[in-house]
Every structure is written in C-alpha cells, then in structure tokens.
Design an enzyme around this catalytic site. Sequence first.
Site, short mmCIF file in Angstrom:
data_model
loop_
_atom_site.label_atom_id
_atom_site.label_comp_id
_atom_site.label_asym_id
_atom_site.label_seq_id
_atom_site.Cartn_x
_atom_site.Cartn_y
_atom_site.Cartn_z
N ASP A 36 0.89 -0.95 -0.35
CA ASP A 36 -0.20 -0.37 -0.33
C ASP A 36 0.66 1.41 0.34
O ASP A 36 1.86 1.16 0.45
CB ASP A 36 -0.63 -0.25 1.59
CG ASP A 36 -2.41 -0.82 1.00
OD1 ASP A 36 -1.86 -1.91 0.99
OD2 ASP A 36 -2.88 -1.28 2.33
N ASP A 37 0.02 2.28 -0.29
CA ASP A 37 0.68 3.75 -0.06
C ASP A 37 1.59 4.44 -0.99
O ASP A 37 2.30 5.26 -1.40
CB ASP A 37 1.49 3.65 0.91
CG ASP A 37 0.30 3.97 2.95
OD1 ASP A 37 -0.70 3.52 2.03
OD2 ASP A 37 0.58 4.24 3.26
N HIS A 41 -5.79 3.06 -3.69
CA HIS A 41 -6.03 3.18 -2.65
C HIS A 41 -6.17 4.41 -1.61
O HIS A 41 -5.37 4.98 -1.21
CB HIS A 41 -4.39 2.34 -1.95
CG HIS A 41 -4.52 2.67 -0.28
ND1 HIS A 41 -5.14 1.85 0.73
CD2 HIS A 41 -2.75 2.98 1.01
CE1 HIS A 41 -5.10 1.96 1.78
NE2 HIS A 41 -3.42 2.72 1.83
N HIS A 53 -5.47 9.67 0.78
CA HIS A 53 -4.93 8.63 1.90
C HIS A 53 -5.99 9.64 2.88
O HIS A 53 -5.31 9.25 4.32
CB HIS A 53 -3.45 8.41 2.11
CG HIS A 53 -3.64 7.00 3.61
ND1 HIS A 53 -4.03 7.02 4.56
CD2 HIS A 53 -3.23 5.90 2.46
CE1 HIS A 53 -3.07 5.80 4.83
NE2 HIS A 53 -3.32 4.99 3.70
N TYR A 91 -6.70 3.46 5.96
CA TYR A 91 -6.66 2.93 7.42
C TYR A 91 -7.30 1.80 7.02
O TYR A 91 -8.47 1.31 8.63
CB TYR A 91 -6.83 4.29 8.06
CG TYR A 91 -6.28 5.52 7.83
CD1 TYR A 91 -5.16 5.72 7.98
CD2 TYR A 91 -6.89 6.76 7.51
CE1 TYR A 91 -4.03 6.88 8.17
CE2 TYR A 91 -6.29 7.53 7.18
CZ TYR A 91 -4.68 7.65 8.22
OH TYR A 91 -4.02 9.17 7.09
N HIS A 119 3.63 -2.49 3.49
CA HIS A 119 4.26 -0.78 2.28
C HIS A 119 5.21 -0.83 1.85
O HIS A 119 6.31 0.03 2.32
CB HIS A 119 4.03 0.64 3.56
CG HIS A 119 2.64 0.33 4.13
ND1 HIS A 119 2.49 -0.80 5.34
CD2 HIS A 119 1.14 0.63 4.22
CE1 HIS A 119 1.20 -0.59 5.46
NE2 HIS A 119 0.44 0.17 4.88
#
Length: 221
Positions: free
Chosen positions: A45-46, A96, A100, A137, A187
């Site tokens: 992710d991210d 995603h 964020h 999250y 991540h």
Amino acid sequence: MKKYLKALILVIFLTSILYLSGSSKEKELPVFNENTPKYVALTFDDGPHYKYTEMLLDGLKKRNVKVTFFVLGSNASKNYNIIKKAALDGHVIGNHTYSHKNLFRLKEEEILEEIDKTNQIIEAITGTTPKYFRPSYGNYNGKILKLAKMETVLWNVDSLDWKIKNSNQITRRVLNKVSDGSIILMHDIYKSSVKAAFLIIDKLQEEGYEFVTIDELLTSS
Ligand code: ZN
C-alpha cells in the site's frame, strides 16, 4: 474449506455489508482455487515510491513473484513509469484512494473524487480500469463500499512494517502469522519493508508457498 477460511470470512463479511447497505447488484462470492495447496498474496500500500518500489520490482522479478499494489493516486501521478513497469511485469494495480484521507470524515462527493481520480490515473497509465479497492486505513462502511463500486479487499496478516521498520522483525512477525490463503499487508515506501518482503518470499517459497495476486487468490466463479 479450512484452507482459505480467513480470506473467505473477509469476503463474506464485505459481501454481507454490501447486501445490508441495500445494494441491488447481485454479487457472487469468489470461489477459491483449491488445486494448488499453499497460496499467499503480498499486497503493498501507499506507493509507488520512486526508489523503493523500483527496488521491490527488481527483486520480485528475480524471484518470479507477482504481487498486488494498492497505490495512492497522488503518488501514481508522480511515478507513471513505475506503475507502468509494475503492470507490465504482471502485478495487479489496485486503488488506495488519491490522498489517503480518512474516508469517514469526507462527504460523498469527496469520497467519490478520491476513488475516481485514482482510477482515472491508473487507467491512463496501464490502459486497464482497476478492479480492487482498499480504503485508506482500512476504513469502510456500507456507504463507502457502495460508492466505490469495486471489489474491496482488506488483509488478514498485518506486517506493521510502517511501525517496526526493521526487516528481520517484520519478517519474523509475518512468518509467525502467515497461513494458506493469507493476504499480507505491507508498504513499499520503506526500505526495511522491501528488504523484509524479499526475506519473507525466500523463506515461504522454501516452505512450498506460492505467491499470487489478489486476482488469482480470489478466483471468480
Ligand atoms: Zn495506506
């Protein structure tokens, strides 16, 4: 059924939420491919990160492993070439959100913007509309799932890599928790996470695990 119980529970849970939220769209439960015994999906992710995602892609190629990336639209727009490379290498690119944010605090149109903008960026780079969504999250409710109109995928093994930031410790934690059908959350924006991913892959391949994308793990019927 025991093999993919955890992932199955996750999907059933999300699907039931879709029903409860009043979605009229008929949704079939994914059927797991039971031909090959130990399947595991790594998810990142991210990202993408200009340096560490590149490093990750190189190592994955060497190990012939395909993973799933849940990218941020804001990072994707700065790293077109990395997303392109990841898609060409056969990895799955998921959404995603754009920046964020905590989706619980946003208005409907803001949630839609977070999701749609990211899909448009990914589509512009890869030529394919993303199918999978992981809310920032892991925050979701019936409203968010309905707005996303995508398959929402969470995880059942949390590496806590963002917090631990030590490759050996991250590796130990994941190896302790992993089982057949696990979806591992990592991540690709930390060097320690990328190094841990390689250690995890090498060890689990030795143990007979096969790394698959979310697409392959949740084989549609
Ligand atoms: Zn995230």
